[in-house]
Design a protein around this motif. Structure first.
Motif, PDB file in Angstrom:
ATOM      1  N   GLU A  48       2.134 -10.475 -11.838  1.00  0.00           N
ATOM      2  CA  GLU A  48       1.703 -11.744 -11.245  1.00  0.00           C
ATOM      3  C   GLU A  48       1.669 -11.747  -9.727  1.00  0.00           C
ATOM      4  OE1 GLU A  48       4.430 -14.225 -13.296  1.00  0.00           O
ATOM      5  OE2 GLU A  48       3.094 -14.445 -15.018  1.00  0.00           O
ATOM      6  N   ALA A  49       2.429 -10.837  -9.129  1.00  0.00           N
ATOM      7  CA  ALA A  49       2.469 -10.826  -7.662  1.00  0.00           C
ATOM      8  C   ALA A  49       2.763  -9.423  -7.135  1.00  0.00           C
ATOM      9  CB  ALA A  49       3.541 -11.793  -7.162  1.00  0.00           C
ATOM     10  N   LEU A  50       2.283  -9.196  -5.942  1.00  0.00           N
ATOM     11  CA  LEU A  50       2.584  -7.964  -5.211  1.00  0.00           C
ATOM     12  C   LEU A  50       3.808  -8.267  -4.348  1.00  0.00           C
ATOM     13  CD1 LEU A  50       1.621  -5.139  -4.147  1.00  0.00           C
ATOM     14  CD2 LEU A  50       0.182  -6.393  -2.535  1.00  0.00           C
ATOM     15  N   TYR A  51       4.775  -7.347  -4.320  1.00  0.00           N
ATOM     16  CA  TYR A  51       6.000  -7.612  -3.557  1.00  0.00           C
ATOM     17  C   TYR A  51       6.218  -6.573  -2.462  1.00  0.00           C
ATOM     18  CZ  TYR A  51       7.306 -10.908  -7.213  1.00  0.00           C
ATOM     19  OH  TYR A  51       7.319 -11.957  -8.091  1.00  0.00           O
ATOM     20  N   PHE A  52       6.820  -7.025  -1.366  1.00  0.00           N
ATOM     21  CA  PHE A  52       7.233  -6.143  -0.268  1.00  0.00           C
ATOM     22  C   PHE A  52       8.727  -6.368  -0.049  1.00  0.00           C
ATOM     23  CE2 PHE A  52       2.867  -7.456   0.467  1.00  0.00           C
ATOM     24  CZ  PHE A  52       2.222  -6.224   0.609  1.00  0.00           C
ATOM     25  N   PRO A  85      -0.110  -3.162 -11.573  1.00  0.00           N
ATOM     26  CA  PRO A  85      -0.600  -4.246 -12.438  1.00  0.00           C
ATOM     27  C   PRO A  85      -1.414  -5.290 -11.681  1.00  0.00           C
ATOM     28  CG  PRO A  85       1.760  -4.458 -12.097  1.00  0.00           C
ATOM     29  CD  PRO A  85       1.369  -3.129 -11.540  1.00  0.00           C
ATOM     30  N   VAL A  86      -1.097  -5.468 -10.396  1.00  0.00           N
ATOM     31  CA  VAL A  86      -1.860  -6.443  -9.606  1.00  0.00           C
ATOM     32  C   VAL A  86      -3.287  -5.921  -9.376  1.00  0.00           C
ATOM     33  CG1 VAL A  86      -2.072  -7.430  -7.275  1.00  0.00           C
ATOM     34  CG2 VAL A  86       0.094  -7.581  -8.512  1.00  0.00           C
ATOM     35  N   PHE A  87      -3.408  -4.606  -9.164  1.00  0.00           N
ATOM     36  CA  PHE A  87      -4.735  -4.051  -8.878  1.00  0.00           C
ATOM     37  C   PHE A  87      -5.555  -3.793 -10.141  1.00  0.00           C
ATOM     38  CE2 PHE A  87      -2.752  -2.302  -4.785  1.00  0.00           C
ATOM     39  CZ  PHE A  87      -3.186  -3.402  -4.056  1.00  0.00           C
ATOM     40  N   VAL A 112      -4.071 -11.785  -3.442  1.00  0.00           N
ATOM     41  CA  VAL A 112      -4.289 -10.390  -3.031  1.00  0.00           C
ATOM     42  C   VAL A 112      -5.791 -10.107  -3.037  1.00  0.00           C
ATOM     43  CG1 VAL A 112      -3.964  -7.961  -3.674  1.00  0.00           C
ATOM     44  CG2 VAL A 112      -2.037  -9.554  -3.811  1.00  0.00           C
ATOM     45  N   GLY A 113      -6.495 -10.615  -4.059  1.00  0.00           N
ATOM     46  CA  GLY A 113      -7.950 -10.435  -4.148  1.00  0.00           C
ATOM     47  C   GLY A 113      -8.655 -11.028  -2.937  1.00  0.00           C
ATOM     48  N   ILE A 114      -8.213 -12.198  -2.518  1.00  0.00           N
ATOM     49  CA  ILE A 114      -8.827 -12.864  -1.357  1.00  0.00           C
ATOM     50  C   ILE A 114      -8.587 -12.035  -0.091  1.00  0.00           C
ATOM     51  CG2 ILE A 114      -8.732 -14.929   0.114  1.00  0.00           C
ATOM     52  CD1 ILE A 114      -7.885 -16.495  -2.440  1.00  0.00           C
ATOM     53  N   ILE A 115      -7.356 -11.545   0.055  1.00  0.00           N
ATOM     54  CA  ILE A 115      -7.013 -10.762   1.255  1.00  0.00           C
ATOM     55  C   ILE A 115      -7.851  -9.484   1.314  1.00  0.00           C
ATOM     56  CG2 ILE A 115      -5.157  -9.405   2.332  1.00  0.00           C
ATOM     57  CD1 ILE A 115      -3.192 -11.586   1.297  1.00  0.00           C
ATOM     58  N   LEU A 116      -7.992  -8.797   0.178  1.00  0.00           N
ATOM     59  CA  LEU A 116      -8.770  -7.548   0.160  1.00  0.00           C
ATOM     60  C   LEU A 116     -10.242  -7.831   0.502  1.00  0.00           C
ATOM     61  CD1 LEU A 116      -7.301  -5.772  -3.005  1.00  0.00           C
ATOM     62  CD2 LEU A 116      -6.943  -5.143  -0.615  1.00  0.00           C
ATOM     63  N   HIS A 119     -10.326  -8.917   4.394  1.00  0.00           N
ATOM     64  CA  HIS A 119      -9.769  -7.993   5.399  1.00  0.00           C
ATOM     65  C   HIS A 119      -9.926  -6.549   4.914  1.00  0.00           C
ATOM     66  CE1 HIS A 119      -7.978 -11.524   7.325  1.00  0.00           C
ATOM     67  NE2 HIS A 119      -7.610 -11.893   6.104  1.00  0.00           N
ATOM     68  N   PRO A 120     -11.093  -5.946   5.152  1.00  0.00           N
ATOM     69  CA  PRO A 120     -11.368  -4.592   4.646  1.00  0.00           C
ATOM     70  C   PRO A 120     -10.344  -3.544   5.113  1.00  0.00           C
ATOM     71  CG  PRO A 120     -13.350  -5.580   5.581  1.00  0.00           C
ATOM     72  CD  PRO A 120     -12.234  -6.517   5.886  1.00  0.00           C
ATOM     73  N   GLN A 121      -9.737  -3.788   6.298  1.00  0.00           N
ATOM     74  CA  GLN A 121      -8.729  -2.834   6.782  1.00  0.00           C
ATOM     75  C   GLN A 121      -7.558  -2.736   5.797  1.00  0.00           C
ATOM     76  OE1 GLN A 121      -8.722  -0.772   9.581  1.00  0.00           O
ATOM     77  NE2 GLN A 121      -6.870   0.050   8.617  1.00  0.00           N
ATOM     78  N   VAL A 122      -7.231  -3.870   5.159  1.00  0.00           N
ATOM     79  CA  VAL A 122      -6.131  -3.862   4.183  1.00  0.00           C
ATOM     80  C   VAL A 122      -6.508  -2.961   3.007  1.00  0.00           C
ATOM     81  CG1 VAL A 122      -4.708  -5.250   2.621  1.00  0.00           C
ATOM     82  CG2 VAL A 122      -5.341  -6.166   4.861  1.00  0.00           C
ATOM     83  N   ALA A 123      -7.773  -3.063   2.555  1.00  0.00           N
ATOM     84  CA  ALA A 123      -8.212  -2.220   1.429  1.00  0.00           C
ATOM     85  C   ALA A 123      -8.083  -0.740   1.795  1.00  0.00           C
ATOM     86  CB  ALA A 123      -9.646  -2.569   1.058  1.00  0.00           C
ATOM     87  N   ALA A 124      -8.473  -0.398   3.038  1.00  0.00           N
ATOM     88  CA  ALA A 124      -8.361   1.001   3.485  1.00  0.00           C
ATOM     89  C   ALA A 124      -6.893   1.425   3.503  1.00  0.00           C
ATOM     90  CB  ALA A 124      -8.985   1.153   4.869  1.00  0.00           C
ATOM     91  N   ASN A 125      -6.017   0.526   3.947  1.00  0.00           N
ATOM     92  CA  ASN A 125      -4.584   0.837   3.978  1.00  0.00           C
ATOM     93  C   ASN A 125      -4.026   1.032   2.565  1.00  0.00           C
ATOM     94  OD1 ASN A 125      -4.559   0.611   6.749  1.00  0.00           O
ATOM     95  ND2 ASN A 125      -3.798  -1.490   6.768  1.00  0.00           N
ATOM     96  N   VAL A 126      -4.511   0.204   1.630  1.00  0.00           N
ATOM     97  CA  VAL A 126      -4.041   0.299   0.243  1.00  0.00           C
ATOM     98  C   VAL A 126      -4.363   1.687  -0.320  1.00  0.00           C
ATOM     99  CG1 VAL A 126      -4.465  -0.520  -2.111  1.00  0.00           C
ATOM    100  CG2 VAL A 126      -4.118  -2.170  -0.272  1.00  0.00           C
ATOM    101  N   VAL A 127      -5.565   2.172  -0.032  1.00  0.00           N
ATOM    102  CA  VAL A 127      -5.960   3.503  -0.519  1.00  0.00           C
ATOM    103  C   VAL A 127      -4.974   4.554  -0.006  1.00  0.00           C
ATOM    104  CG1 VAL A 127      -7.732   5.301  -0.353  1.00  0.00           C
ATOM    105  CG2 VAL A 127      -8.400   2.916  -0.730  1.00  0.00           C
TER     106      VAL A 127
END
Lengths: 224, 68
Positions: A48-52, A85-87, A112-116, A119-127
């Motif tokens: 249900e959520a991504l955690y840090f 599971p979030v992705f 998380v979907g909205i942020i990705l 903010h494309p930089q976040v998607a690059a960081n996720v990879v």
């Protein structure tokens, strides 16, 4: 509670973002606290959520039908968990529990979907982060397949002593070590004794002192 | 104070196995829950942790590199 922008800057997912972008992301972030040994997510539940991790350490682990635990990784401040599971939208692949008092930042899956998207930089960081995760698990498979238990204990001690400080490096029981390297507690106890007899470590009550790192590296198979 | 074994009260089932293996009498049952008594006799043998069937006892180690 207020989400700390300075802390968000240290999270690998948000590297390279400007203040305006961090402020935009901040409004999606919520804070949660857990006590020692409390479950945060359970294997099989929907993600249900991504955690840090903000403070403390979380263990991600799987449990066998017989109740044997395999720790997949320890998650330290700045690092994320529950990403898979979030992705991919499938259930949680592992459980996560607090190893001591823990504070987390979370972002709901839909946010998380909205942020990705925004903010494309976040998607690059996720990879990049997930590629690092593949490296970690490749190393774990290598350990389980090719290293004997003594070698795995030696490698764990070396990695542990050199990685992080203070709260980021929780104290480990023999059971924790066994669960991290995929063996039984008794085998860890025997290995620690063998390493002490070799002169590679010294056990001072509750402290394992690495006295000969070269010998440990040899035992871990890293100097062959 | 020396580091002593830690008890997770919620996990203790009061079986008392830890008390039977403790050579320094560093553990007692109070209200059916194991309790650690701080004692200089405890040499951190970790036997109490080893025999605990519920994982209620933890003997954590700090891992450090020798200075110098």
């Amino acid at each position: 509670m207020s989400v700390d922008i300075e802390f968000l800057k240290t999270i690998p997912y948000f590297q390279g973002l400007g203040l305006a972008e961090l402020e935009a992301i901040k409004r999606f972030v919520f804070e949660k606290s857990f006590d020692a040994n409390e479950f945060i997510v359970e294997e099989g539940d929907p993600g249900e959520a991504l955690y840090f991790v903000v403070s403390g350490v979380v263990k991600a682990f799987k449990t066998s039908a017989e109740g044997k635990e395999q720790i997949l990784r320890l998650i330290r401040p700045g690092e994320s968990f529950n990403d898979v599971p979030v992705f991919d939208g499938e259930p949680n692949v592992a459980s996560a529990a607090a190893m001591g008092p823990v504070v987390l930042y979370g972002i709901r899956k839909s946010d998380v979907g909205i942020i990705l998207r925004d903010h494309p930089q976040v998607a690059a960081n996720v990879v990049k982060v997930l590629a690092g995760r593949v490296r970690h698990f490749t190393s774990l498979v290598e350990d389980l397949s090719f290293r004997n238990v003594l070698g795995r204990v030696a490698k764990l001690l070396l990695e542990y002593a050199e990685n992080g400080t203070g709260l980021e490096r929780p104290h480990l029981t023999q059971q924790d070590m066994a669960a991290m390297i995929g063996t039984a507690r008794e085998m860890v106890g025997r290995s620690l004794k063998a390493l002490e007899e070799k002169g590679a470590i010294r056990i001072d009550r509750h402290r394992i002192v690495l006295t000969d790192k070269k010998a440990l590296r040899e035992t871990a198979g890293e100097l062959l | 104070m020396a580091q002593m074994p830690e008890i997770i009260r919620e996990l203790c089932n009061g079986c008392g196995l830890c008390i039977t293996v403790c050579s320094c009498k560093g553990l007692v049952l109070i209200d059916n829950v194991a309790v650690v008594i701080e004692t200089v006799e405890c040499d951190y043998c970790t036997e109490c942790e080893a025999v605990c069937p519920t994982g209620a006892i933890r003997c954590p180690y700090e891992i450090v590199v020798e200075e110098g």
